[in-house]
Design an enzyme around this catalytic site. Structure first.
Site, PDB file in Angstrom:
ATOM      1  N   CYS A   2      46.988  35.602   8.847  1.00  0.00           N
ATOM      2  CA  CYS A   2      46.531  34.390   8.196  1.00  0.00           C
ATOM      3  C   CYS A   2      45.352  33.772   8.940  1.00  0.00           C
ATOM      4  CB  CYS A   2      47.618  33.339   8.051  1.00  0.00           C
ATOM      5  SG  CYS A   2      49.060  33.914   7.175  1.00  0.00           S
ATOM      6  N   ARG A  27      42.160  38.760   9.084  1.00  0.00           N
ATOM      7  CA  ARG A  27      43.445  38.254   9.558  1.00  0.00           C
ATOM      8  C   ARG A  27      44.542  38.369   8.491  1.00  0.00           C
ATOM      9  NH1 ARG A  27      42.924  35.382  14.096  1.00  0.00           N
ATOM     10  NH2 ARG A  27      44.941  34.425  13.763  1.00  0.00           N
ATOM     11  N   TRP A  75      48.408  36.590   5.086  1.00  0.00           N
ATOM     12  CA  TRP A  75      49.102  37.866   5.315  1.00  0.00           C
ATOM     13  C   TRP A  75      50.581  37.532   5.194  1.00  0.00           C
ATOM     14  CZ3 TRP A  75      52.651  40.019   8.760  1.00  0.00           C
ATOM     15  CH2 TRP A  75      52.704  41.428   8.793  1.00  0.00           C
ATOM     16  N   ASN A 101      49.261  29.063   9.873  1.00  0.00           N
ATOM     17  CA  ASN A 101      49.318  30.446  10.381  1.00  0.00           C
ATOM     18  C   ASN A 101      50.428  30.488  11.419  1.00  0.00           C
ATOM     19  OD1 ASN A 101      47.296  32.214  12.830  1.00  0.00           O
ATOM     20  ND2 ASN A 101      48.868  33.012  11.489  1.00  0.00           N
ATOM     21  N   GLY A 102      51.355  31.421  11.243  1.00  0.00           N
ATOM     22  CA  GLY A 102      52.465  31.525  12.189  1.00  0.00           C
ATOM     23  C   GLY A 102      53.763  31.703  11.427  1.00  0.00           C
ATOM     24  N   GLU A 481      46.694  57.945  19.140  1.00  0.00           N
ATOM     25  CA  GLU A 481      45.644  57.059  18.642  1.00  0.00           C
ATOM     26  C   GLU A 481      44.936  57.679  17.432  1.00  0.00           C
ATOM     27  OE1 GLU A 481      44.916  54.105  18.892  1.00  0.00           O
ATOM     28  OE2 GLU A 481      42.822  53.891  18.309  1.00  0.00           O
ATOM     29  N   LYS A 485      44.940  55.952  13.796  1.00  0.00           N
ATOM     30  CA  LYS A 485      43.665  55.619  13.143  1.00  0.00           C
ATOM     31  C   LYS A 485      43.645  56.201  11.740  1.00  0.00           C
ATOM     32  CE  LYS A 485      42.285  53.509  15.032  1.00  0.00           C
ATOM     33  NZ  LYS A 485      42.227  52.344  15.806  1.00  0.00           N
ATOM     34  N   GLU A 488      46.406  54.557   9.310  1.00  0.00           N
ATOM     35  CA  GLU A 488      46.245  53.144   8.941  1.00  0.00           C
ATOM     36  C   GLU A 488      45.153  52.926   7.910  1.00  0.00           C
ATOM     37  OE1 GLU A 488      45.407  50.396  12.205  1.00  0.00           O
ATOM     38  OE2 GLU A 488      44.077  51.833  13.168  1.00  0.00           O
ATOM     39  N   HIS A 504      60.947  71.318  18.904  1.00  0.00           N
ATOM     40  CA  HIS A 504      62.286  70.727  18.949  1.00  0.00           C
ATOM     41  C   HIS A 504      62.593  69.917  17.684  1.00  0.00           C
ATOM     42  CE1 HIS A 504      62.981  72.138  22.983  1.00  0.00           C
ATOM     43  NE2 HIS A 504      61.789  71.688  23.328  1.00  0.00           N
ATOM     44  N   LYS A 603      44.283  42.321  11.473  1.00  0.00           N
ATOM     45  CA  LYS A 603      43.739  42.672  12.784  1.00  0.00           C
ATOM     46  C   LYS A 603      44.428  41.925  13.917  1.00  0.00           C
ATOM     47  CE  LYS A 603      39.675  43.848  15.223  1.00  0.00           C
ATOM     48  NZ  LYS A 603      40.161  45.225  15.358  1.00  0.00           N
TER      49      LYS A 603
HETATM   50  C1  G6P Z   1      46.825  45.244  15.230  1.00  0.00           C
HETATM   51  C2  G6P Z   1      45.454  45.881  15.104  1.00  0.00           C
HETATM   52  C3  G6P Z   1      45.312  47.013  16.109  1.00  0.00           C
HETATM   53  C4  G6P Z   1      45.565  46.509  17.504  1.00  0.00           C
HETATM   54  C5  G6P Z   1      46.907  45.789  17.620  1.00  0.00           C
HETATM   55  C6  G6P Z   1      47.003  45.025  18.929  1.00  0.00           C
HETATM   56  O1  G6P Z   1      47.795  46.131  14.823  1.00  0.00           O
HETATM   57  O2  G6P Z   1      45.260  46.372  13.799  1.00  0.00           O
HETATM   58  O3  G6P Z   1      44.014  47.556  16.029  1.00  0.00           O
HETATM   59  O4  G6P Z   1      45.513  47.575  18.406  1.00  0.00           O
HETATM   60  O5  G6P Z   1      47.063  44.827  16.570  1.00  0.00           O
HETATM   61  O6  G6P Z   1      46.084  43.970  18.886  1.00  0.00           O
HETATM   62  P1  G6P Z   1      45.361  43.356  20.143  1.00  0.00           P
HETATM   63  O7  G6P Z   1      44.455  42.307  19.597  1.00  0.00           O
HETATM   64  O8  G6P Z   1      46.456  42.779  21.008  1.00  0.00           O
HETATM   65  O9  G6P Z   1      44.634  44.452  20.844  1.00  0.00           O
END
Ligand code: G6P
Length: 608
Positions: A2, A27, A75, A101-102, A481, A485, A488, A504, A603
């Site tokens: 949010c 956000r 969100w 937001n929260g 990672e 990537k 997502e 396994h 994000k």
């Molecule tokens: C979200 C973002 C990721 C990020 C993670 C941690 O999931 O989409 O890209 O790695 O949060 O966020 P931060 O701001 O703590 O790195």
């Protein structure tokens, strides 16, 4: 999680609110709304869907009159994305409007209490209780009323509040969710994140938990939780505004991937001085460093993946045990913490709720905390004992790229610096490492410039339903990672497996045509990886290998190969991940996805 914004001035508020919300959409983007005071009424326009729908519906806000307003991009946490669940929320008498937001953890109890007093709720959100609680506690003065209401809230909140009875002011408050106040000329603002108002002002106040801000057109006052005035210093933002704009690229993600050479340079270069690694900015105490017995690394998402590489680095350079944990797990795993331990938190935003909670827990238990963080002035940056900034600049795309590689660079610098200060880093090793770090930005640039082959391979595989990543050691951390990537933003099912573990269980999913992306960038593990690749090929998998340029045997065991230059082990991951970022991007773009705003994600994850 949010975005919240507010404007008070003499211009029309709604167009300004919508413009700022566009920059906060990362956000959350499942619904949006604005509330503006005009002619003795609070006019609310809100709807489910992307912000653009609201812009189209209101002619970019021109249809909404009034010069004091609040806005929100959502969100969803409580209640599906819908018009009713969108913010702002009005109180029952229509005299208060709130954006939030929260998460309000005790909203059910509050709802029950207020329902007993005749209040009616029109949404399924936790946030709607706030506007009604404010109405319930209304005592004429906005600050006093807000403080009386939030006294009953458990959870996290960044709030913007309008009151029809005081149409010349706006209140804002935060607890465990980010919020800043911007100062303009004859107009003032509130916002979740600075870049969204950078085109309006560079002078901001960073709010602390529990503080209330009261804004009029010409004045901003701050109060503590007892309603007493508080003096705050202005924080002058010096970043480049264009850093938060697309600058000709189709997506922020591509722009941010291409900015990695610069982000690495900015993070690394100022910390290399006279043949030494210089992190004196951290002000680490020598005796404390010598007594250090253990390190914990805690983070979420990609930052956690960077943390896994940090474990390898710190153990290699310092020879002490390092635990790495996902922040949401850490607190509830009853971690063993002692004063001679260090807790490193890694976060791009500096606002991730679980990471903040882990950091606070460590501090409460007397453990020093060191934050690797990208956003200056964020909660984590302000609360950690020591801060090592990644100078990656604003990152907008939800899928992190440049902040992630800058985090790895910061971890290399940190581990080598601590070893250097403890006398554990041999001169030769240091010289080799520094030379590699200095060469890294240019090497990254060359690799990123040569992206056509990755694009071609993406075109070969973009319609697969399942893609597996395998690797060993640091290549396993990079596989996690690469897989994250890809999934997502492309929505392709993907898993990462330690290559030796595949047999396994997960290998049962490999069928003719399944794509396996195999990372083999460590000379000492080449043979073992070749064996694991053969195992999946024997089951019909297609294999795309990521290997070092001097690996003469890899092509014999894979269908396609992407080569990366060989670097010292510590630095290798930064280069190895680049083709995987590009691959994820091109696959997602070919599938027609909204690369920068993937479904269901946000994000900055400010809820636990
Ligand atoms: C979200 C973002 C990721 C990020 C993670 C941690 O999931 O989409 O890209 O790695 O949060 O966020 P931060 O701001 O703590 O790195």
């Amino acid at each position: 999680m949010c975005g919240v914004v507010g404007y008070i001035g003499d211009k029309q508020a709604a167009p300004i609110l919508l413009e700022a919300l566009k920059k906060l959409e990362y956000r959350g983007y499942d619904s949006a709304g604005v509330a503006v005071i005009d002619g003795g009424e609070i006019g609310v326009k809100k709807m489910r869907g992307r912000l653009q729908l609201l812009c189209d519906h209101t002619h970019d806000g021109l249809d909404v009159p009034g010069s004091i307003g609040i806005g929100h991009t959502r969100w969803a946490t409580h209640g599906e994305p819908s018009d009713r669940n969108s913010h702002p929320h009005l109180s029952n008498n229509g005299r208060f409007a709130v954006v939030h937001n929260g998460i309000i953890e005790n909203f059910r109890q509050i709802k029950e209490m207020l329902s007993g007093h005749g209040y009616v709720f029109y949404s399924e959100t936790d946030s709607e209780v706030i506007s009604n609680l404010i109405e319930y506690y209304d005592q004429g003065d906005l600050v006093k009323t807000l403080l009386a209401a939030v006294h009953h809230l458990e959870g996290s909140y960044a709030l913007g509040v309008l009151s029809l009875d005081q149409p010349d002011r706006m209140a804002a408050m935060r607890k465990d969710s980010p919020l800043v106040v911007g100062r303009g000329e004859g107009e003032n603002y509130i916002v979740s994140d600075i870049p969204a108002i950078l085109s309006l002002t560079r002078d901001v106040y960073l709010m602390e938990d529990g503080e209330v801000a009261l804004l009029t057109r010409d004045d901003i006052r701050f109060y503590n939780g007892y309603g007493e005035p508080v003096d705050k210093e202005i924080f002058h933002v010096t970043w480049d505004v264009s850093a938060a704009e697309k600058g000709g690229y189709e997506h922020f993600m591509m722009k941010e991937m291409m900015e990695q050479p610069e982000a690495l340079k900015e993070t690394i270069r100022p910390r290399l001085r006279d043949g030494r690694i210089d992190l004196s900015e951290l002000k680490l105490d020598r005796d404390w460093l010598n007594d250090l017995r253990m390190v914990h690394i805690v983070a979420c998402g990609s930052a956690y993946h960077a943390g896994r590489l940090g474990k390898n680095l710190l153990e290699k350079y310092l020879g002490i045990p390092v635990e790495v944990d996902i922040a949401s797990e850490f607190r509830y795993n009853a971690p063993i913490l002692h004063p001679d331990h260090l807790l490193i938190v890694i976060s791009q935003s500096g606002e991730t709720a679980d990471t903040i909670a882990a950091m606070r827990e460590a501090r409460r238990r007397g453990v020093k905390t060191l934050a690797i963080v990208n956003v200056v002035g964020s909660t984590i940056a302000r609360e950690a004992d020591h801060v090592l900034y990644t100078w990656a600049g604003p990152e907008i795309a939800v899928a992190t790229t440049k902040a992630y590689t800058a985090q790895i660079a910061a971890l290399i610098l940190l581990s080598a610096y601590m070893a250097q200060e403890k006398g554990l880093l041999a001169d030769e090793e240091r010289a080799r490492l520094i030379a590699a770090l200095e060469a890294l930005p240019e090497m990254a640039r060359q690799l990123l410039d040569d992206k056509e082959r990755v694009q071609y391979l993406a075109s070969q595989y973009f319609n697969h339903n399942d893609i597996y990543f395998i690797g060993r050691g640091i290549d396993y951390s990079l596989s996690l990672e690469g897989s994250l990537k890809l999934k997502e933003i492309s929505y392709i099912h993907s898993e990462a497996q330690a290559a030796g573990e595949l047999k396994h269980g997960t290998i049962s999913l490999v069928q003719p045509g399944t794509l396996v992306i195999a990372l083999s960038t460590q000379k000492k593990l080449r043979e073992k990886m070749a064996g694991n690749i053969q195992e999946v090929r024997a089951r019909g998998a297609s294999v795309l290998a990521i290997a070092l340029e001097d690996d003469g045997n890899i092509e014999a065991v894979c269908d396609h190969c992407l080569y990366v230059p060989a670097l010292p082990d510590a630095v290798q991951p930064i280069i190895t991940i680049l083709p995987l970022q590009l691959f994820a991007y091109y696959v997602a773009a070919l599938r027609g996805n909204d690369v920068d705003k993937p479904r269901n994600l946000a994000k900055s994850v400010t809820v636990e």
